[in-house]
Design an enzyme around this catalytic site. Structure first.
Site, PDB file in Angstrom:
ATOM      1  N   LEU A 128      65.042 129.618  31.296  1.00 60.81           N
ATOM      2  CA  LEU A 128      65.868 128.722  30.492  1.00 60.81           C
ATOM      3  C   LEU A 128      67.337 129.094  30.702  1.00 60.81           C
ATOM      4  O   LEU A 128      67.784 130.163  30.291  1.00 60.81           O
ATOM      5  CB  LEU A 128      65.503 128.821  29.009  1.00 60.81           C
ATOM      6  CG  LEU A 128      65.958 127.660  28.110  1.00 60.81           C
ATOM      7  CD1 LEU A 128      65.216 127.687  26.779  1.00 60.81           C
ATOM      8  CD2 LEU A 128      67.453 127.649  27.860  1.00 60.81           C
ATOM      9  N   HIS A 234      69.617 140.769  26.579  1.00 62.60           N
ATOM     10  CA  HIS A 234      70.989 140.506  26.986  1.00 62.60           C
ATOM     11  C   HIS A 234      71.686 139.697  25.896  1.00 62.60           C
ATOM     12  O   HIS A 234      71.052 138.880  25.215  1.00 62.60           O
ATOM     13  CB  HIS A 234      70.973 139.732  28.308  1.00 62.60           C
ATOM     14  CG  HIS A 234      72.278 139.637  29.004  1.00 62.60           C
ATOM     15  ND1 HIS A 234      73.253 138.741  28.627  1.00 62.60           N
ATOM     16  CD2 HIS A 234      72.773 140.319  30.069  1.00 62.60           C
ATOM     17  CE1 HIS A 234      74.298 138.868  29.431  1.00 62.60           C
ATOM     18  NE2 HIS A 234      74.032 139.818  30.316  1.00 62.60           N
TER      19      HIS A 234
END
Length: 343
Positions: A128, A234
């Protein structure tokens, strides 16, 4: 009126996919800057959406987000129907080891990383990525991309596994350095994170089996920088993590072997979008004051499309929407599809 549409990728999306790969940056392992791999992914996706994947329940579906007016590709996402079948799907499971000694009256517990290949047959959602200008704001592009994957599963449940997994990118700095890799992987592979990441994408993964340690790795023996990022995603993946948790995915102490990023999983039947969506017949009309925001999809594998729309649900089995939505989905009134309404 311009709309964002999720649609099956095509072979002529190659240049756009290469651009997205370039923009995704270091550590986004599922979108490598490699023309050969991108072309193979587009070819595999075309086979999957046509109902003829290389093996049953192993289709690799790649969806792209397109602006209906300009044709600009704004992002992408993917669903791999069955992982760990033709090549191992390695990860680290975090286990807790309890030790004690009555002789010196000492008891303690210690976490360790154990290499496993336990997700055979799972369906994986991932890849994504959105261009920055489409993140946040009124587009609701993130939700559109994320939930389109589950509406795809609902449209063709027999193509997908009973269990669903998602990997999130771990902590990697702007220079492409992974603290986890520097503290663990480099010791066994003697290569940079970027090279190991690339090799994992272009090979069958045998090098991982050859070089990875066969015994538990005690977390307390790792450098502090590596310990601190285990199971952390992240910064650009925090939004994706929240969406996955909202859908029902849970972190079960399993992390990526390269960057230490979290892996989350759930049963397909428990995914919120799938549970709350339903099949309706689409009818033409102008949604009134009581219209709802909804995700609408074509509910079929071939020519699958998803978009946000205003709809009137005048009964449990009928949804009314305007001509622009029919045009975007490339369907006609009377078509049966699926909706998920935002209450």
């Amino acid at each position: 009126m311009s709309m964002l549409i999720m649609r099956p990728s095509r072979l002529d999306d190659f240049d756009d996919m290469m651009e997205l790969a370039e923009l995704s940056g270091p550590g986004f392992t599922s979108l490598p800057v490699d023309g050969g791999l991108i072309r193979k992914r587009l070819q595999a996706s075309e086979k999957a959406f046509s109902g003829s994947p290389d093996a049953p329940q192993q289709g690799k579906f790649l969806l792209v987000m397109e602006d209906s007016d300009t044709g600009e590709v704004a992002g992408c996402c993917a669903v791999k129907a069955g992982i760990g079948m033709n090549r191992p799907f390695f990860n680290y499971r975090i286990i807790t080891i309890l030790q004690s000694s009555n002789v010196v009256d000492r008891r303690f517990s210690m976490d360790a990383l154990v290499l496993t290949n336990e997700f055979m047959g799972y369906t994986e959602v991932g890849t994504l990525f959105l261009k920055k200008e489409f993140r946040g704001g009124p587009h609701r592009a993130g939700r559109l991309a994320a939930q389109s994957r589950y509406l795809l599963m609902a449209a063709a449940p027999d193509e997908f596994g009973e269990m669903v997994l998602a990997e999130l990118r771990g902590v990697v700095n702007p220079n492409g350095i992974s603290p986890f890799w520097e503290g663990v992987g480099r010791c066994f592979f003697d290569m940079d994170f970027q090279e190991a990441d690339y090799q994992s994408g272009v090979t069958d993964g045998q090098f991982i089996m050859d070089l990875m340690p066969k015994y538990p790795i005690y977390v307390d023996l790792l450098p502090p920088e590596a310990r601190e990022v285990i199971g952390r995603c992240h910064v650009e993946g925090i939004g994706a993590m929240k969406l996955l948790e909202w859908e029902g995915f849970r972190f079960e102490r399993v992390v990526d072997i390269f960057d230490g990023g979290p892996q989350v999983s759930t049963q397909r039947k428990n995914i919120r979008t799938i549970r709350e969506s339903r099949v309706v017949t689409f009818e033409l009309g102008m949604p009134g004051e009581r219209a709802k925001d909804a995700l609408v999809s074509t509910d079929s594998l071939e020519n699958f499309r998803t978009a946000w729309a205003k709809i009137d649900t005048r009964s449990d089995s009928v949804a009314v929407m305007d001509q622009a939505v029919f045009d975007a989905l490339k369907i006609k009134p009377g078509h049966q599809g699926r909706i998920w309404t935002k209450e």
